[in-house]
Design an enzyme around this catalytic site. Structure first.
Site, PDB file in Angstrom:
ATOM      1  N   PRO A 128       0.974  -1.259  -0.131  1.00  0.00           N
ATOM      2  CA  PRO A 128      -0.083  -0.112   0.063  1.00  0.00           C
ATOM      3  C   PRO A 128       0.861   1.357  -0.102  1.00  0.00           C
ATOM      4  O   PRO A 128       0.889   2.111   0.735  1.00  0.00           O
ATOM      5  CB  PRO A 128      -0.852  -0.042   1.418  1.00  0.00           C
ATOM      6  CG  PRO A 128       0.065  -0.811   2.107  1.00  0.00           C
ATOM      7  CD  PRO A 128       0.736  -1.898   1.363  1.00  0.00           C
ATOM      8  N   CYS A 129       1.551   1.655  -0.959  1.00  0.00           N
ATOM      9  CA  CYS A 129       2.415   2.949  -1.281  1.00  0.00           C
ATOM     10  C   CYS A 129       1.387   4.030  -1.118  1.00  0.00           C
ATOM     11  O   CYS A 129       1.918   5.214  -1.023  1.00  0.00           O
ATOM     12  CB  CYS A 129       3.027   2.712  -2.404  1.00  0.00           C
ATOM     13  SG  CYS A 129       2.577   2.771  -4.024  1.00  0.00           S
TER      14      CYS A 129
END
Length: 162
Positions: A128-129
Site C-alpha cells: 500500500p504505497c
C-alpha cells in the site's frame, strides 16, 4: 535457465483498469494502465492465482477486504524489499510517511531512498504505497496519479468503520 511464463488479466476498478500479471503460482505486478477498457480477459487457462487476485481486488473495492492473502513475488533489491515489507505494516485506512518507513527499517536517514523504492512498487494497492503521505500531511507522488491516491485513501477511510 527457463523463463517463467507470465499471464495477464485486467480488472476494471472504479478508478481505472488494473493489469494483473503473474505466473502459475504468484502475482508479479498489479499496475494501473491508461486505457478505458480491459483487454486481457480471463480464459480457461488463466492461472487460479490471477483469478484469486482479481476476486480479492474486487472485494477490496467493495469495501469487504482489508488485507490480501494471495501469493506475490516482490523482486527488487534487498533495500526495496525491506521498504515494501514495511509498507505492508501500515494498517488499512491509516497513513505513514517516508520518514516513518525509514525509521521502521532502521535507517532514518534513508528518506529519499525510501521514496525512490516506494515509486518502484509494482504491486499497487496490495503493497500500500498509496498510504504514504508527506510529513506535512499533504499527498505526495503516486504512480497511478494523485487523484487515484486520494480516492484510495478516502475509500479506505469510509470503509474502515463499517
Amino acid at each position: 535457465m527457463t523463463k517463467t511464463k507470465l499471464y495477464k488479466v485486467d480488472y476494471n476498478s472504479p478508478i481505472g483498469v488494473l493489469e494483473v500479471e503473474g505466473s502459475e503460482t504468484v502475482i508479479h505486478s498489479i499496475m494501473f494502465v491508461e486505457r478505458q477498457q480491459p483487454i486481457h480477459v480471463a480464459q480457461e487457462w488463466t492461472p487460479h492465482v490471477l483469478l484469486d487476485c482479481v476476486e480479492q481486488l474486487n472485494e477490496y473495492f467493495q469495501g469487504q477486504r482489508f488485507t490480501f492473502t494471495f501469493p506475490y513475488y516482490l523482486g527488487g533489491t534487498d533495500f526495496q524489499r525491506q521498504v515494501w515489507q514495511a509498507l505492508t505494516q501500515i494498517p488499512y485506512a491509516e497513513q505513514g510517511t517516508y520518514k516513518s518507513i525509514a525509521m521502521a527499517i532502521g535507517n532514518e536517514k534513508a528518506i529519499r531512498a525510501v521514496g525512490n523504492a516506494n515509486g518502484k512498487n509494482k504491486l499497487s494497492i496490495v503493497i500500500p504505497c498509496h498510504r504514504i503521505i508527506g510529513s506535512n500531511g499533504t499527498l505526495t507522488g503516486y504512480a497511478g496519479g494523485l487523484w487515484r491516491k486520494e480516492w484510495l485513501l478516502q475509500h479506505e477511510k469510509s470503509n474502515a468503520n463499517v
